[in-house]
Design a protein around this motif. Structure first.
Motif, PDB file in Angstrom:
ATOM      1  N   GLU A 216      11.077  51.269  79.171  1.00 54.86           N
ATOM      2  CA  GLU A 216      12.444  51.437  79.660  1.00 54.86           C
ATOM      3  C   GLU A 216      12.627  50.767  81.014  1.00 54.86           C
ATOM      4  OE1 GLU A 216      15.849  54.922  79.908  1.00 54.86           O
ATOM      5  OE2 GLU A 216      13.751  55.515  80.037  1.00 54.86           O
ATOM      6  N   ASN A 246      20.939  49.442  80.929  1.00 59.61           N
ATOM      7  CA  ASN A 246      19.661  50.129  80.766  1.00 59.61           C
ATOM      8  C   ASN A 246      19.168  49.919  79.340  1.00 59.61           C
ATOM      9  OD1 ASN A 246      17.891  52.375  82.202  1.00 59.61           O
ATOM     10  ND2 ASN A 246      18.032  52.949  80.046  1.00 59.61           N
ATOM     11  N   SER A 248      16.129  51.288  76.732  1.00 59.83           N
ATOM     12  CA  SER A 248      15.019  52.190  76.430  1.00 59.83           C
ATOM     13  C   SER A 248      14.440  51.766  75.093  1.00 59.83           C
ATOM     14  CB  SER A 248      15.498  53.645  76.367  1.00 59.83           C
ATOM     15  OG  SER A 248      14.432  54.511  76.034  1.00 59.83           O
ATOM     16  N   ARG A 257      17.536  51.969  72.630  1.00 60.14           N
ATOM     17  CA  ARG A 257      18.907  52.198  73.083  1.00 60.14           C
ATOM     18  C   ARG A 257      19.229  51.294  74.272  1.00 60.14           C
ATOM     19  NH1 ARG A 257      16.753  57.258  72.379  1.00 60.14           N
ATOM     20  NH2 ARG A 257      16.487  57.535  74.630  1.00 60.14           N
ATOM     21  N   THR A 259      22.282  50.696  77.026  1.00 60.30           N
ATOM     22  CA  THR A 259      23.487  51.312  77.576  1.00 60.30           C
ATOM     23  C   THR A 259      24.084  50.388  78.624  1.00 60.30           C
ATOM     24  OG1 THR A 259      22.478  53.494  77.276  1.00 60.30           O
ATOM     25  CG2 THR A 259      24.433  53.361  78.686  1.00 60.30           C
ATOM     26  N   GLN A 281      26.862  52.584  74.195  1.00 55.29           N
ATOM     27  CA  GLN A 281      25.417  52.509  73.970  1.00 55.29           C
ATOM     28  C   GLN A 281      25.172  52.041  72.541  1.00 55.29           C
ATOM     29  OE1 GLN A 281      22.612  56.073  73.215  1.00 55.29           O
ATOM     30  NE2 GLN A 281      22.243  55.598  75.381  1.00 55.29           N
ATOM     31  N   GLU A 297      24.056  59.445  82.051  1.00 58.21           N
ATOM     32  CA  GLU A 297      22.995  60.108  81.306  1.00 58.21           C
ATOM     33  C   GLU A 297      21.803  59.164  81.110  1.00 58.21           C
ATOM     34  OE1 GLU A 297      24.497  61.599  77.625  1.00 58.21           O
ATOM     35  OE2 GLU A 297      26.267  62.502  78.543  1.00 58.21           O
ATOM     36  N   ALA A 298      22.098  57.922  80.767  1.00 53.90           N
ATOM     37  CA  ALA A 298      21.029  56.963  80.455  1.00 53.90           C
ATOM     38  C   ALA A 298      20.284  56.491  81.688  1.00 53.90           C
ATOM     39  CB  ALA A 298      21.613  55.766  79.711  1.00 53.90           C
TER      40      ALA A 298
END
Length: 379
Positions: A216, A246, A248, A257, A259, A281, A297-298
């Motif tokens: 990540e 971001n 991950s 994922r 984002t 996302q 959140e991410a």
């Protein structure tokens, strides 16, 4: 939202007069500011303590996924505020009344800035131990560590800008590590624990800026319309011109994922491709699925926080394992799908984090050295 209004809502919740809409307003406010302020405004400790005690006595945690996603009324406030005890200095765990989890886990420390740099010739350098200043030189390119611990690349030989070939470096973080680096083009990368990024030490000779990611990372990409920036990660390619996002892409997770925080990116996987807008996302599991989320959140990990919203315990424990450098086993498969919501600083001791999770769910954590066993709580 002003302090007077929030304090009024807290008081109404304490005395049981808050409406469902007011409870929802209080929850939304908490989720927005908990990561920034870490405490209720005005040090309302007495109100906070009474609220938490009332919640623990009157409301049971919700385990069904659909109910958690709705964050329905009082149950959602229990999950957010009880998890938020970590941010409120935990009135529920007092000196002299510590849980077995806290006593057993004192030796396990949170992660920190740890990473290794592998040069093109295979030389591996511990960036944790390296002093500020020049770390290495590769063909006219200096690799420096700043006083703040950040790695940066400086072309000291101008001939390198016209070079037709380039060498590659890799920076990787271990379990319990994270790191921030400045790529040769000026792009800033934050690496999470158990992650690595491979990149050319000189982008000038390339037709594109292509890097490879495992794990990540958060990217703040330097704009260069002539050199598109691409990240290759676990079967997907993310293309950008200048943006913040971001990714991950851990091998042990079910999906990768991406984002988008700002700008625009194009995600390609197999024969499919989509373009994201800020606040979206893309989850890749062979095909690509897009949804709207709160980007905070991410990227909470990058800002020094854990944030779990309606997340299976198995996924949460993988994140805990990476950050605290511990091994985790489950005493029963059904435990893996238990859902939790929590917010906590990543600097929080593991014992405190697990103790609060115990109080918001039907699980118990047994710590033996650097190994954690998750089991069903005895009634």
């Amino acid at each position: 939202m002003n302090r007077e209004l929030i304090n009024g809502l807290i008081e109404k919740y304490k005395n049981g007069s808050a409406t469902e809409a007011e409870k929802q307003t209080l929850m939304n406010w908490y989720r927005e500011v908990a990561e920034e302020e870490s405490v209720f405004p005005g040090a309302e400790h007495d109100i906070e303590n009474q609220m938490l005690q009332r919640l623990q006595l009157d409301i049971k945690p919700v385990n069904k996924r659909n109910n958690l996603r709705l964050w329905a009324a009082a149950a959602s406030i229990l999950l957010v505020l009880s998890a938020g005890v970590l941010l409120l200095k935990s009135h529920l765990i007092r000196p002299g009344t510590q849980s077995d989890t806290e006593l057993a886990g004192n030796a396990i420390s949170p992660g920190g800035n740890k990473a290794f740099l592998t040069l093109a010739n295979g030389t591996k350098i511990s960036l944790t131990d390296a002093q500020a200043g020049e770390v290495a030189t590769q063909g006219g390119i200096q690799i420096k560590k700043t006083g703040e611990g950040q790695i940066m690349y400086v072309i000291s030989d101008q001939k390198q800008k016209a070079a037709k070939t380039t060498e590659y470096n890799t920076i990787e973080t271990p379990r319990g590590g994270q790191y921030k680096l400045l790529l040769p083009d000026g792009t800033v990368v934050w690496l999470n624990a158990v992650s690595s990024v491979r990149f050319p030490v000189n982008f000038s000779s390339q037709k594109e800026r292509r890097v490879e990611l495992t794990g990540e990372a958060y990217f703040d990409v330097a704009q260069d319309k002539d050199l598109p920036f691409r990240v290759v990660a676990r079967g997907q390619e993310v293309e950008v011109l200048g943006t913040s996002f971001n990714i991950s892409a851990f091998p042990d997770e079910q999906e990768s994922r991406t984002t988008l925080v700002q700008g625009a990116v194009k995600i390609s996987a197999g024969n499919s491709s989509v373009q994201l807008r800020p606040g979206q996302q893309a989850a890749v599991t062979g095909s690509i699925h897009v949804k709207n989320i709160d980007p905070a959140e991410a990227v909470a990990w990058k800002n020094g926080y854990f944030r779990f919203d309606d997340e299976p315990l198995e996924s949460i424990m993988r994140q805990i394992s990476r950050w605290y450098d511990v091994d985790v086993t489950f005493a029963g498969e059904p435990l893996k799908s238990e859902l939790f919501a929590a917010a906590a600083k990543r600097s929080t001791g593991i014992s405190e984090l697990l103790s609060v999770m115990e109080q918001t769910g039907d699980v118990k954590f047994d710590i033996d050295g650097s190994h954690i066993t998750v089991r069903k709580k005895n009634k």
